[in-house]
Write an enzyme that holds these catalytic residues in place. Structure first.
Site, PDB file in Angstrom:
ATOM      1  N   PHE A  67       0.854  -1.193   0.000  1.00  0.00           N
ATOM      2  CA  PHE A  67       0.000   0.000   0.000  1.00  0.00           C
ATOM      3  C   PHE A  67       0.895   1.250   0.000  1.00  0.00           C
ATOM      4  O   PHE A  67       1.926   1.274   0.672  1.00  0.00           O
ATOM      5  CB  PHE A  67      -0.880  -0.057   1.246  1.00  0.00           C
ATOM      6  CG  PHE A  67      -1.992   0.939   1.273  1.00  0.00           C
ATOM      7  CD1 PHE A  67      -3.182   0.694   0.600  1.00  0.00           C
ATOM      8  CD2 PHE A  67      -1.865   2.117   1.985  1.00  0.00           C
ATOM      9  CE1 PHE A  67      -4.221   1.607   0.633  1.00  0.00           C
ATOM     10  CE2 PHE A  67      -2.903   3.041   2.026  1.00  0.00           C
ATOM     11  CZ  PHE A  67      -4.085   2.792   1.352  1.00  0.00           C
ATOM     12  N   ASP A 108       1.504  -5.215   8.464  1.00  0.00           N
ATOM     13  CA  ASP A 108       0.348  -4.354   8.261  1.00  0.00           C
ATOM     14  C   ASP A 108      -0.873  -5.262   8.087  1.00  0.00           C
ATOM     15  O   ASP A 108      -0.932  -6.052   7.133  1.00  0.00           O
ATOM     16  CB  ASP A 108       0.572  -3.483   7.022  1.00  0.00           C
ATOM     17  CG  ASP A 108      -0.561  -2.486   6.800  1.00  0.00           C
ATOM     18  OD1 ASP A 108      -1.702  -2.791   7.181  1.00  0.00           O
ATOM     19  OD2 ASP A 108      -0.295  -1.412   6.225  1.00  0.00           O
ATOM     20  N   TYR A 158     -11.438   0.848  10.259  1.00  0.00           N
ATOM     21  CA  TYR A 158     -12.626   1.290   9.486  1.00  0.00           C
ATOM     22  C   TYR A 158     -12.915   0.370   8.316  1.00  0.00           C
ATOM     23  O   TYR A 158     -13.871   0.579   7.602  1.00  0.00           O
ATOM     24  CB  TYR A 158     -12.456   2.738   8.981  1.00  0.00           C
ATOM     25  CG  TYR A 158     -11.151   3.011   8.270  1.00  0.00           C
ATOM     26  CD1 TYR A 158     -10.970   2.649   6.946  1.00  0.00           C
ATOM     27  CD2 TYR A 158     -10.097   3.635   8.931  1.00  0.00           C
ATOM     28  CE1 TYR A 158      -9.773   2.897   6.298  1.00  0.00           C
ATOM     29  CE2 TYR A 158      -8.898   3.876   8.303  1.00  0.00           C
ATOM     30  CZ  TYR A 158      -8.737   3.513   6.985  1.00  0.00           C
ATOM     31  OH  TYR A 158      -7.539   3.747   6.349  1.00  0.00           O
ATOM     32  N   LYS A 159     -12.085  -0.670   8.129  1.00  0.00           N
ATOM     33  CA  LYS A 159     -12.345  -1.631   7.043  1.00  0.00           C
ATOM     34  C   LYS A 159     -13.244  -2.745   7.593  1.00  0.00           C
ATOM     35  O   LYS A 159     -14.421  -2.520   7.814  1.00  0.00           O
ATOM     36  CB  LYS A 159     -11.020  -2.112   6.465  1.00  0.00           C
ATOM     37  CG  LYS A 159     -10.324  -0.970   5.693  1.00  0.00           C
ATOM     38  CD  LYS A 159      -8.934  -1.247   5.209  1.00  0.00           C
ATOM     39  CE  LYS A 159      -8.409  -0.019   4.454  1.00  0.00           C
ATOM     40  NZ  LYS A 159      -6.971  -0.069   4.196  1.00  0.00           N
ATOM     41  N   ARG A 208     -12.070  -4.014  -7.500  1.00  0.00           N
ATOM     42  CA  ARG A 208     -11.945  -4.857  -6.307  1.00  0.00           C
ATOM     43  C   ARG A 208     -13.331  -5.175  -5.799  1.00  0.00           C
ATOM     44  O   ARG A 208     -14.150  -4.265  -5.603  1.00  0.00           O
ATOM     45  CB  ARG A 208     -11.196  -4.108  -5.195  1.00  0.00           C
ATOM     46  CG  ARG A 208      -9.713  -4.028  -5.378  1.00  0.00           C
ATOM     47  CD  ARG A 208      -9.020  -3.618  -4.084  1.00  0.00           C
ATOM     48  NE  ARG A 208      -9.660  -2.456  -3.441  1.00  0.00           N
ATOM     49  CZ  ARG A 208      -9.237  -1.914  -2.322  1.00  0.00           C
ATOM     50  NH1 ARG A 208      -8.195  -2.433  -1.690  1.00  0.00           N
ATOM     51  NH2 ARG A 208      -9.848  -0.868  -1.808  1.00  0.00           N
TER      52      ARG A 208
END
Ligand SMILES: *Cc1c(COP(=O)(O)O)cnc(C)c1O
Length: 414
Positions: free
Chosen positions: A136, A213, A238-239, A387
């Site tokens: 990322f 991560d 928040y995912k 995605r």
């Protein structure tokens, strides 16, 4: 010979059957908006809120913030980063109490952890940070900045964008010059699930430390940080943890590293006895020393519902459903999208899949915009990927069928 129509109906019937047989299907109704026809395929970017969260926030505003006012800090809020961190550790991370804390954003937490890891490596001959080309962006940028600050060298692993970093690649990259290795557990683009225990062991064999991560794995795949001997880990809430936009991140530091460990952002909240407000910084003992400033209480209140739910359901059941969802997404891809020239950019092997799949086609930037207009919401990742994120507690099979049918129908005809 089966006609296209019959094949289509068979896939819909399968979705209905999979929903009917899904032991977690009742949990889906606990999320706001799941009663509509909207197909949400981006819970890996921003999870849906639980209905309970609306009540929790309302109670917090009226009774907590509005009622207790500044007393709330002493009565509850100051302890929340550790209390919720411990619950997250127990329910999701496979981490015993006292090693996890909620704070900052993932970017800031990763910065603190990588710098702390470098400080924990005492050997001055270890001057390299290992990372991969497909991580990322924030992870790559951070390490570039830290390498410049500390005068270190970056050793890049060239990751396959359709899968991810392998154990062999890590073994080849680490050695006597390695200080720290930073990797993602689940690749944000391909959804590849890295071999966290194997890679951590390989990093340790080389005498280096591993920072993981967990943004795309926390709440979607089983994690056993203590058992794998992971050194440091961070992730967002928040995912798959549904803490809401901008909810604070988490940091995990293995207990064996905590004594005497230094993190670089010295704030009052991470100081021993913060309210003494005395001269000079001295870190609070344990994981609390990883705090810097005032904790973000709203986001912590918001993620409680999902943590309770994950604790109730158990990560093994969540992972099982996630694998059924991604398997069904692959089935729809093979039936509808592959014949139209779409390319799968996700590993097929279940043990290498996280909880989303990525499919590539040159038209997908435009297709995604049209999908959003139709209340079908995956996301687009350059250069050509859609995605399809499958949040195990809130995504249904019929919902997934609806969404992927819309992708099929928007593909350009030749
Ligand atoms: C989402 C994500 C981030 C986000 O970092 P923030 O500081 O919360 O913006 C970081 N790393 C990975 C791998 C991610 O998927």
């Amino acid at each position: 010979m089966t006609t296209l129509r019959e094949a289509h109906d068979a896939l819909l019937e399968r979705a209905l059957l999979l929903d009917a047989e899904d032991p977690l299907s009742a949990y889906r109704e606990r999320f706001i908006g799941t009663e509509t026809d909207l197909s949400y395929l981006d819970g890996n970017s921003l999870g849906r809120p639980l209905k309970r969260t609306a009540e929790d926030i309302n109670t917090f505003i009226h009774s907590g913030w509005g009622g207790r006012l500044i007393r709330g800090w002493d009565e509850e809020w100051l302890e929340l980063p550790q209390a919720i961190g411990d619950q997250l550790g127990r329910a999701v991370l496979g981490a015993a109490a006292g090693q996890t804390i909620i704070a900052d954003s993932t970017t800031v937490v990763l910065y603190k952890l990588i710098r702390a890891a470098l400080a924990a490596v005492k050997d001055p001959a270890r001057t390299e940070i290992v990372l991969d080309t497909d991580n990322f962006p924030t992870d790559r940028y951070l390490v570039e900045g830290i390498a410049r600050e500390e005068g270190l060298t970056l050793r890049w692993i060239d990751a396959d964008p359709d899968s991810g970093v392998t154990l062999d690649q890590v073994r080849a990259a680490v050695g006597q010059a390695t200080a720290v290795v930073l990797l993602s557990h689940v690749a944000y683009r391909s959804g590849f699930l890295a071999d966290l225990p194997g890679i951590t062991a390989a990093v340790h064999d080389a005498g280096a430390l591993a920072v993981w991560d967990l943004c795309h794995s926390a709440g979607s795949v089983e994690i056993a940080l203590d058992a794998a001997g992971v050194d440091f880990a961070a992730g967002c809430t928040y995912k798959y943890l549904n803490g809401g936009p901008g909810s604070p991140a988490f940091a995990y530091v293995n207990a064996r590293h905590l004594p005497g460990l230094a993190q670089p952002i010295w704030g009052w909240m991470g100081r021993r006895d913060a309210f003494e407000m005395g001269p000079g910084y001295e870190p609070a003992p344990g994981i609390r020393g990883f705090l810097s400033g005032t904790p973000a209480i709203f986001g912590m209140i918001a993620m409680r519902g999902t943590l309770d739910l994950l604790e109730e359901v158990g990560m093994a059941a969540v992972r099982e459903k996630s694998l059924r969802l991604t398997a069904y997404a692959l089935e729809l891809h093979d039936a509808w999208l592959a014949p139209a020239g779409v390319r799968l950019a996700t590993p097929r092997a279940p043990e290498q899949r996280g909880s989303h799949i990525t499919v590539d086609h040159p038209s997908f930037r435009e297709v995604t915009a049209a999908l959003w207009d139709k209340d079908v919401i995956p996301d687009f990742r350059a250069p050509a990927g859609i995605r399809i994120g499958l949040s195990p507690l809130s995504t249904g099979f019929a919902e997934l069928h609806r969404g992927m049918a819309a992708v099929r129908d928007l593909l350009p005809r030749h």
